[in-house]
Design a protein around this motif. Structure first.
Motif, PDB file in Angstrom:
ATOM      1  N   PRO A  88       0.815  -1.222   0.000  1.00  0.00           N
ATOM      2  CA  PRO A  88       0.000   0.000   0.000  1.00  0.00           C
ATOM      3  C   PRO A  88       0.847   1.269   0.000  1.00  0.00           C
ATOM      4  O   PRO A  88       0.728   2.119   0.885  1.00  0.00           O
ATOM      5  N   LYS A  89       1.706   1.383  -0.983  1.00  0.00           N
ATOM      6  CA  LYS A  89       2.555   2.568  -1.090  1.00  0.00           C
ATOM      7  C   LYS A  89       2.442   3.171  -2.482  1.00  0.00           C
ATOM      8  O   LYS A  89       2.030   2.506  -3.432  1.00  0.00           O
ATOM      9  N   VAL A  90       2.846   4.432  -2.573  1.00  0.00           N
ATOM     10  CA  VAL A  90       2.780   5.162  -3.835  1.00  0.00           C
ATOM     11  C   VAL A  90       4.086   4.971  -4.604  1.00  0.00           C
ATOM     12  O   VAL A  90       5.166   5.243  -4.070  1.00  0.00           O
ATOM     13  N   VAL A  91       4.001   4.491  -5.815  1.00  0.00           N
ATOM     14  CA  VAL A  91       5.183   4.426  -6.675  1.00  0.00           C
ATOM     15  C   VAL A  91       5.535   5.853  -7.073  1.00  0.00           C
ATOM     16  O   VAL A  91       4.717   6.581  -7.639  1.00  0.00           O
ATOM     17  N   TRP A  92       6.779   6.246  -6.767  1.00  0.00           N
ATOM     18  CA  TRP A  92       7.137   7.645  -6.961  1.00  0.00           C
ATOM     19  C   TRP A  92       8.624   7.783  -7.268  1.00  0.00           C
ATOM     20  O   TRP A  92       9.321   6.787  -7.521  1.00  0.00           O
ATOM     21  N   LEU A  93       9.114   9.025  -7.219  1.00  0.00           N
ATOM     22  CA  LEU A  93      10.497   9.333  -7.580  1.00  0.00           C
ATOM     23  C   LEU A  93      11.449   9.248  -6.397  1.00  0.00           C
ATOM     24  O   LEU A  93      12.654   9.056  -6.581  1.00  0.00           O
ATOM     25  N   ARG A  94      10.907   9.408  -5.196  1.00  0.00           N
ATOM     26  CA  ARG A  94      11.728   9.423  -3.986  1.00  0.00           C
ATOM     27  C   ARG A  94      10.988   8.721  -2.855  1.00  0.00           C
ATOM     28  O   ARG A  94       9.770   8.554  -2.913  1.00  0.00           O
ATOM     29  N   ASN A  95      11.734   8.357  -1.822  1.00  0.00           N
ATOM     30  CA  ASN A  95      11.119   7.817  -0.612  1.00  0.00           C
ATOM     31  C   ASN A  95      10.661   8.994   0.240  1.00  0.00           C
ATOM     32  O   ASN A  95      11.449   9.584   0.990  1.00  0.00           O
ATOM     33  N   GLU A  96       9.391   9.343   0.105  1.00  0.00           N
ATOM     34  CA  GLU A  96       8.883  10.519   0.804  1.00  0.00           C
ATOM     35  C   GLU A  96       7.361  10.471   0.851  1.00  0.00           C
ATOM     36  O   GLU A  96       6.722   9.646   0.191  1.00  0.00           O
ATOM     37  N   LYS A  97       6.782  11.352   1.649  1.00  0.00           N
ATOM     38  CA  LYS A  97       5.336  11.479   1.688  1.00  0.00           C
ATOM     39  C   LYS A  97       4.850  12.129   0.389  1.00  0.00           C
ATOM     40  O   LYS A  97       5.448  13.096  -0.089  1.00  0.00           O
ATOM     41  N   VAL A  98       3.761  11.588  -0.153  1.00  0.00           N
ATOM     42  CA  VAL A  98       3.246  12.064  -1.438  1.00  0.00           C
ATOM     43  C   VAL A  98       1.766  12.422  -1.286  1.00  0.00           C
ATOM     44  O   VAL A  98       0.992  11.629  -0.736  1.00  0.00           O
ATOM     45  N   PRO A  99       1.342  13.604  -1.755  1.00  0.00           N
ATOM     46  CA  PRO A  99      -0.090  13.945  -1.708  1.00  0.00           C
ATOM     47  C   PRO A  99      -0.865  13.072  -2.691  1.00  0.00           C
ATOM     48  O   PRO A  99      -0.560  13.046  -3.882  1.00  0.00           O
ATOM     49  N   PHE A 100      -1.859  12.362  -2.177  1.00  0.00           N
ATOM     50  CA  PHE A 100      -2.567  11.380  -3.001  1.00  0.00           C
ATOM     51  C   PHE A 100      -4.068  11.576  -2.877  1.00  0.00           C
ATOM     52  O   PHE A 100      -4.616  11.672  -1.778  1.00  0.00           O
ATOM     53  N   LEU A 101      -4.727  11.647  -4.024  1.00  0.00           N
ATOM     54  CA  LEU A 101      -6.179  11.794  -4.079  1.00  0.00           C
ATOM     55  C   LEU A 101      -6.824  10.426  -3.902  1.00  0.00           C
ATOM     56  O   LEU A 101      -6.670   9.546  -4.745  1.00  0.00           O
ATOM     57  N   ILE A 102      -7.534  10.235  -2.791  1.00  0.00           N
ATOM     58  CA  ILE A 102      -8.151   8.943  -2.502  1.00  0.00           C
ATOM     59  C   ILE A 102      -9.661   9.001  -2.740  1.00  0.00           C
ATOM     60  O   ILE A 102     -10.217  10.050  -3.063  1.00  0.00           O
ATOM     61  N   ASN A 103     -10.304   7.851  -2.590  1.00  0.00           N
ATOM     62  CA  ASN A 103     -11.768   7.735  -2.695  1.00  0.00           C
ATOM     63  C   ASN A 103     -12.291   8.076  -4.085  1.00  0.00           C
ATOM     64  O   ASN A 103     -13.431   8.519  -4.235  1.00  0.00           O
ATOM     65  N   HIS A 104     -11.466   7.866  -5.113  1.00  0.00           N
ATOM     66  CA  HIS A 104     -11.899   8.115  -6.490  1.00  0.00           C
ATOM     67  C   HIS A 104     -11.779   6.860  -7.350  1.00  0.00           C
ATOM     68  O   HIS A 104     -11.633   6.944  -8.572  1.00  0.00           O
ATOM     69  N   GLY A 105     -11.822   5.705  -6.716  1.00  0.00           N
ATOM     70  CA  GLY A 105     -11.783   4.455  -7.462  1.00  0.00           C
ATOM     71  C   GLY A 105     -10.532   4.329  -8.302  1.00  0.00           C
ATOM     72  O   GLY A 105      -9.427   4.635  -7.850  1.00  0.00           O
ATOM     73  N   GLU A 106     -10.703   3.917  -9.557  1.00  0.00           N
ATOM     74  CA  GLU A 106      -9.545   3.741 -10.428  1.00  0.00           C
ATOM     75  C   GLU A 106      -8.932   5.072 -10.853  1.00  0.00           C
ATOM     76  O   GLU A 106      -7.862   5.097 -11.464  1.00  0.00           O
ATOM     77  N   ASN A 107      -9.594   6.182 -10.527  1.00  0.00           N
ATOM     78  CA  ASN A 107      -9.048   7.503 -10.844  1.00  0.00           C
ATOM     79  C   ASN A 107      -8.301   8.125  -9.667  1.00  0.00           C
ATOM     80  O   ASN A 107      -7.877   9.279  -9.746  1.00  0.00           O
TER      81      ASN A 107
END
Length: 269
Positions: free
Chosen positions: A91-110
């Motif tokens: 349950p992590k965000v694939v990103w550019l760095r190991n850091e906290k990332v702002p993520f839009l949740i509760n939008h299903g596949e979007n």
């Protein structure tokens, strides 16, 4: 070594447990790996298992940071039909760095990385990983068969750009990429550059498919050959469309990184 028992993360909020699961994937020395970035409800993993010959040989690793999607994915992939597969859900965000990332949740596949303040009430800070570094730790042998599917609306371009710069794209022999925001002027030039470079370093865009077509064939218990293949993505909608990139045979010969390959070529000259 292939694990015959599925592996799941139980507590999303338990940082120590999440980290131990992350580390466990590096100890398997897998020869066949499928990575699903943005697995939503697990449907694309289900399709991979069904349509891929000898899919039981693969260690399957999925990334799904949205808490609701994560639970949907876990529920589907815990069904009895998948009990003999090695499946890890991170349950992590694939990103550019190991850091906290702002993520839009509760939008299903979007659900997506959200670097702007649109819909701020549904944006939360989630743990991100440096996927390029993570991938280089995962693949230990040049003979590893690695297949990666990418569905991360609006963020596939920067992630693939970093993989390209750090010579990690060639670690995989196949990429299934959902290109989004294809007419967005802010990323269009960079996206076209990445697509061109993928061809330059040895990947062929074999065809395009759409999830509704794949889903229909799956429900009818058809084969991969029955899925409609498209040659021109301009003729099909952007949503639920994947481009299949396959390494051309000569590229899979070691060494499997661009710099080493170029160095080897110069040495021969």
């Amino acid at each position: 070594m292939h694990l015959l028992q599925s592996l799941f993360i139980i507590e999303d909020s338990d940082t120590l447990l999440n980290n131990s699961i992350d580390e466990s994937v590096f100890k398997r020395n897998s020869t066949h790996i499928y990575i699903d970035i943005g697995c939503f409800d697990g449907e694309t993993v289900e399709h991979f298992i069904y349509f891929t010959p000898n899919s039981i040989l693969y260690d399957i690793i999925t990334f799904e940071p949205d808490p609701i999607n994560y639970q949907l994915c876990k529920k589907k992939l815990k069904q009895k039909q998948f009990e003999n597969y090695s499946i890890t859900i991170i349950p992590k965000v694939v990103w550019l760095r190991n850091e906290k990332v702002p993520f839009l949740i509760n939008h299903g596949e979007n659900s997506r990385i959200q670097l702007t303040e649109i819909d701020a009430q549904n944006v939360v800070m989630l743990n991100g990983i440096d996927f390029s570094s993570w991938l280089s730790r995962l693949v230990k042998s040049e003979n590893t068969r690695l297949h990666i599917k990418v569905s991360m609306p609006g963020s596939e371009v920067p992630v693939l750009r970093k993989l390209l710069i750090e010579d990690k794209l060639l670690l995989a022999e196949r990429w299934d990429v959902q290109w989004t925001d294809r007419y967005n002027p802010r990323i269009r030039a960079l996206r076209i550059y990445i697509q061109s470079m993928m061809d330059s370093i040895g990947f062929s865009c074999d065809h395009y498919t759409r999830i509704p077509d794949v889903r229909d064939v799956y429900r009818k218990k058809g084969t991969f050959e029955h899925i409609v293949k498209y040659a021109d993505w301009r003729l099909i909608p952007e949503a639920d469309t994947y481009c299949y990139y396959i390494q051309r045979p000569t590229v899979t010969d070691p060494p499997r990184t661009t710099r080493l390959k170029l160095k080897s070529k110069k040495d021969k000259e």
